[in-house]
Design a protein around this motif. Structure first.
Motif, PDB file in Angstrom:
ATOM      1  N   ARG A   5       0.950  -1.226  -0.120  1.00  0.00           N
ATOM      2  CA  ARG A   5      -0.194  -0.164  -0.032  1.00  0.00           C
ATOM      3  C   ARG A   5       0.952   1.399   0.018  1.00  0.00           C
ATOM      4  O   ARG A   5       1.064   1.851   1.130  1.00  0.00           O
ATOM      5  CB  ARG A   5      -0.938  -0.116   1.225  1.00  0.00           C
ATOM      6  CG  ARG A   5      -1.782  -1.172   1.239  1.00  0.00           C
ATOM      7  CD  ARG A   5      -2.743  -1.055   2.735  1.00  0.00           C
ATOM      8  NE  ARG A   5      -3.532  -2.402   2.700  1.00  0.00           N
ATOM      9  CZ  ARG A   5      -3.048  -3.275   3.509  1.00  0.00           C
ATOM     10  NH1 ARG A   5      -1.873  -3.167   4.415  1.00  0.00           N
ATOM     11  NH2 ARG A   5      -3.827  -4.405   3.740  1.00  0.00           N
ATOM     12  N   LEU A   7       1.012   4.285  -1.344  1.00  0.00           N
ATOM     13  CA  LEU A   7       0.421   5.608  -1.681  1.00  0.00           C
ATOM     14  C   LEU A   7      -0.266   5.910  -0.244  1.00  0.00           C
ATOM     15  O   LEU A   7       0.478   7.042   0.214  1.00  0.00           O
ATOM     16  CB  LEU A   7      -0.570   5.586  -2.494  1.00  0.00           C
ATOM     17  CG  LEU A   7      -0.905   7.032  -3.086  1.00  0.00           C
ATOM     18  CD1 LEU A   7       0.407   7.605  -3.542  1.00  0.00           C
ATOM     19  CD2 LEU A   7      -1.906   7.112  -4.358  1.00  0.00           C
ATOM     20  N   PHE A   8      -1.016   5.300   0.360  1.00  0.00           N
ATOM     21  CA  PHE A   8      -1.521   5.752   1.478  1.00  0.00           C
ATOM     22  C   PHE A   8      -1.326   5.051   2.980  1.00  0.00           C
ATOM     23  O   PHE A   8      -1.944   5.225   4.003  1.00  0.00           O
ATOM     24  CB  PHE A   8      -3.152   5.910   1.348  1.00  0.00           C
ATOM     25  CG  PHE A   8      -3.511   7.029   0.489  1.00  0.00           C
ATOM     26  CD1 PHE A   8      -3.365   8.260   0.736  1.00  0.00           C
ATOM     27  CD2 PHE A   8      -4.108   6.599  -0.727  1.00  0.00           C
ATOM     28  CE1 PHE A   8      -3.823   9.361  -0.287  1.00  0.00           C
ATOM     29  CE2 PHE A   8      -4.551   7.612  -1.689  1.00  0.00           C
ATOM     30  CZ  PHE A   8      -4.384   8.750  -1.507  1.00  0.00           C
ATOM     31  N   GLY A   9      -0.608   4.013   2.987  1.00  0.00           N
ATOM     32  CA  GLY A   9      -0.288   3.094   3.802  1.00  0.00           C
ATOM     33  C   GLY A   9      -0.889   2.202   4.327  1.00  0.00           C
ATOM     34  O   GLY A   9      -2.123   1.971   4.028  1.00  0.00           O
ATOM     35  N   GLY A  11      -2.336   2.206   7.727  1.00  0.00           N
ATOM     36  CA  GLY A  11      -3.185   2.842   8.651  1.00  0.00           C
ATOM     37  C   GLY A  11      -2.328   3.005   9.889  1.00  0.00           C
ATOM     38  O   GLY A  11      -1.482   2.168  10.278  1.00  0.00           O
ATOM     39  N   LEU A  40       1.488   5.366   6.973  1.00  0.00           N
ATOM     40  CA  LEU A  40       0.899   6.768   6.247  1.00  0.00           C
ATOM     41  C   LEU A  40       1.090   6.827   4.735  1.00  0.00           C
ATOM     42  O   LEU A  40       0.537   7.635   4.059  1.00  0.00           O
ATOM     43  CB  LEU A  40       1.102   8.045   6.847  1.00  0.00           C
ATOM     44  CG  LEU A  40       0.777   8.078   8.478  1.00  0.00           C
ATOM     45  CD1 LEU A  40       1.296   9.310   8.989  1.00  0.00           C
ATOM     46  CD2 LEU A  40      -0.577   8.100   8.296  1.00  0.00           C
ATOM     47  N   GLY A  41       1.893   5.734   4.434  1.00  0.00           N
ATOM     48  CA  GLY A  41       2.405   5.941   2.955  1.00  0.00           C
ATOM     49  C   GLY A  41       3.286   7.079   2.359  1.00  0.00           C
ATOM     50  O   GLY A  41       3.841   7.933   3.206  1.00  0.00           O
ATOM     51  N   VAL A  43       2.368   9.468   0.642  1.00  0.00           N
ATOM     52  CA  VAL A  43       1.578  10.867   1.001  1.00  0.00           C
ATOM     53  C   VAL A  43       1.840  11.392   2.200  1.00  0.00           C
ATOM     54  O   VAL A  43       2.249  12.344   2.430  1.00  0.00           O
ATOM     55  CB  VAL A  43       0.182  10.669   0.718  1.00  0.00           C
ATOM     56  CG1 VAL A  43      -0.676  11.738   0.859  1.00  0.00           C
ATOM     57  CG2 VAL A  43      -0.053  10.112  -0.846  1.00  0.00           C
ATOM     58  N   GLY A  44       1.666  10.483   3.224  1.00  0.00           N
ATOM     59  CA  GLY A  44       1.858  10.779   4.763  1.00  0.00           C
ATOM     60  C   GLY A  44       3.231  11.332   5.002  1.00  0.00           C
ATOM     61  O   GLY A  44       3.357  12.210   5.614  1.00  0.00           O
TER      62      GLY A  44
END
Length: 124
Positions: A5, A7-9, A11, A40-41, A43-44
């Motif tokens: 995952r 991009l956005f991780g 969680g 958070l991927g 992005v985070g």
């Protein structure tokens, strides 16, 4: 695992289960950048690094135009943030809220407050 995952991780808080599977008795990897990237991927992690970079640049800008106790508070804030960013590479500094991040962010807030009250015209 992080690339499943990217991009956005996976969680917030999800790294604990993975770390416990790999190392007995461990809750987090000893690298906040890896933890943020997993949870958070990209992005985070990118957003966090951007905000930290902006914060350092803003503190540096304010530091150049300040004097006295305000300058010292801004310098301490900047140095504390640098320590946070360095130690995050080998430890879990972000989760040490009572020991590190809460006092650091209180100091940064106080430095900004003092800088907002400082009037260079009155100081001369």
């Amino acid at each position: 695992q992080a690339w499943r995952r990217p991009l956005f991780g996976a969680g917030v808080g999800s790294v604990g289960a993975l770390t416990r599977r790999i190392w007995d008795g461990m809750e987090h990897p000893h690298n906040d950048y890896l933890r943020l990237g997993f949870e958070l991927g990209l992005v985070g992690l990118g957003l966090w690094l951007t905000v930290m970079g902006w914060q350092l640049l803003d503190l540096r800008r304010r530091l150049r135009g300040s004097r006295g106790a305000v300058r010292q508070a801004l310098a301490a804030s900047m140095l504390g943030l640098c320590v946070l960013l360095i130690t995050a590479a080998t430890d879990n500094t972000l989760i040490y809220n009572l020991l590190f991040t809460n006092p650091l962010f209180a100091l940064i807030g106080a430095a900004y407050g003092a800088d907002g009250q400082y009037d260079p015209v009155d100081a001369s």
